[in-house]
Design an enzyme around this catalytic site. Structure first.
Site, short mmCIF file in Angstrom:
data_model
loop_
_atom_site.label_atom_id
_atom_site.label_comp_id
_atom_site.label_asym_id
_atom_site.label_seq_id
_atom_site.Cartn_x
_atom_site.Cartn_y
_atom_site.Cartn_z
N VAL A 267 -38.30 1.65 -11.69
CA VAL A 267 -37.54 0.83 -10.75
C VAL A 267 -36.17 1.48 -10.72
O VAL A 267 -35.42 1.40 -11.68
CB VAL A 267 -37.44 -0.63 -11.22
N PRO A 268 -35.86 2.17 -9.64
CA PRO A 268 -34.75 3.12 -9.67
C PRO A 268 -33.38 2.48 -9.56
O PRO A 268 -32.67 2.66 -8.58
CB PRO A 268 -35.03 4.03 -8.47
N CYS A 269 -32.99 1.81 -10.61
CA CYS A 269 -31.69 1.16 -10.56
C CYS A 269 -30.57 2.20 -10.61
O CYS A 269 -29.43 1.91 -10.29
CB CYS A 269 -31.55 0.15 -11.69
N HIS A 270 -30.91 3.41 -10.98
CA HIS A 270 -29.89 4.46 -10.99
C HIS A 270 -29.49 4.86 -9.58
O HIS A 270 -28.52 5.58 -9.40
CB HIS A 270 -30.40 5.67 -11.76
#
Length: 301
Positions: A267-270
DNA sequence: AGGCAATATCAGC
DNA sequence: GCTGATATTGCCT
């Protein structure tokens, strides 16, 4: 030019202990992160390759090759990829980025995310239950961004985090805090298949989607699902996500929810940054956020 | 109530 | 213009 987002967190710059394992990129990350941290702290004086090499105690050519192997980018190019300037450009191109990708995922179960993920949300009740009744297997495995802790249910991947300073207990505690009432069982065999599937882009196949399980409040799950729609190598802002989920003024709350994302990287919170292009925060350290963003930049067409 | 991984605004370079 | 500091903010737990 050459401005690094200034909010860097110095405590992530410490060394990791070596992980004696196949996924060679993992061992590299120790050095890589020190290089990134060094550059970030000294960007004002534009450190030469030589001074960087000096700092980590390796030859210039070794540093160059190591870095290229890991990031697919020279240190200098990497640096540019993580500048404010670059982040801003990603944002400019953003436009309707979230809309395009996300709708696909809503109509059919299959394609969300470049990684091809099917997600399943554990619903409202579980927020109160804090994971009661859940059995979560966990294990430690090498990854390109340092040793990872992987948490899984039989239904799929539920958590992914990183170990810093060889502090496995700390990483585990961080996961436990998210679901205090769940049973955590150490089971490396149950989790060992995930890292390769997650961290090796050439294995991302639409016909073999990765199953993930989102366990959180309704709001959190909505935010996390939205993140899945941000394409590889791109970025959005907290406010854009807020708009997307229909609460245009909830940028702050979105930030908080993003920060609670349990499945780092997948989950690409970056890929969420401040409106100004500054990186703002990252649960596993801003240096790592830079590293992941740069790593993605190195793998773009 | 309390706290934020935000954002808008403004003074000083 | 740019930067850092401060004030204001809305909404989630």
């Amino acid at each position: 030019m050459l401005e690094i987002a200034r909010t860097l967190d110095p405590q992530t710059s410490r060394a990791l202990e070596d992980a004696p394992t196949p996924m060679s990129a993992c061992a590299d990350y120790d050095v890589v992160r020190r290089i990134i941290a060094f550059i970030s702290e000294n960007w004002r004086d534009q450190p030469s390759l030589e001074s960087i090499a000096d700092h980590v105690g390796l030859s210039t050519s070794h540093v160059h090759h190591l870095f290229r192997r890991w990031a697919g980018l020279s240190p200098k190019a990497f640096l540019q990829a993580v500048t404010l300037d670059h982040a801003k450009r990603l944002l400019d191109a953003e436009a309707s980025l979230l809309d395009a990708t996300l709708e696909l995922g809503l109509s059919g179960p299959a394609r969300l995310h470049d990684l091809f993920v099917t997600h399943e949300a554990m619903t409202p009740g579980d927020y109160k239950a804090k994971g009661a009744g859940l059995v979560l297997s966990y294990g430690y495995h090498p990854s390109p961004f340092g040793e990872a802790i992987v948490v899984a249910t039989p239904r799929g991947l539920a958590g992914l985090g990183f170990v810093d300073d060889a502090d496995r207990d700390g990483a585990l505690a961080d996961m436990r805090r998210r679901w205090p009432n769940a049973d955590f069982v150490r089971d490396d065999a149950a989790t060992s298949s995930y890292p390769a599937r997650v961290f090796e882009p050439e294995r991302w196949r639409p016909d073999q989607p990765l199953d993930i399980v989102l366990i959180g409040t309704d709001f959190e799950v909505r935010v996390w699902r939205t993140l899945l729609g941000i394409p590889f190598g791109r970025a959005t802002t907290y406010s854009a996500v807020a708009e997307k989920i229909g609460s245009p003024k909830a940028a702050r709350a979105v930030g908080a929810a993003v920060g609670r994302n349990p499945i780092s990287f997948v989950v690409p919170c970056h890929r969420v940054v401040g409106r100004s292009g500054a990186l703002t925060g990252y649960h596993w350290g801003l240096t790592r956020k830079q590293a992941i963003l740069g790593w993605e930049a190195g793998r773009m067409a």
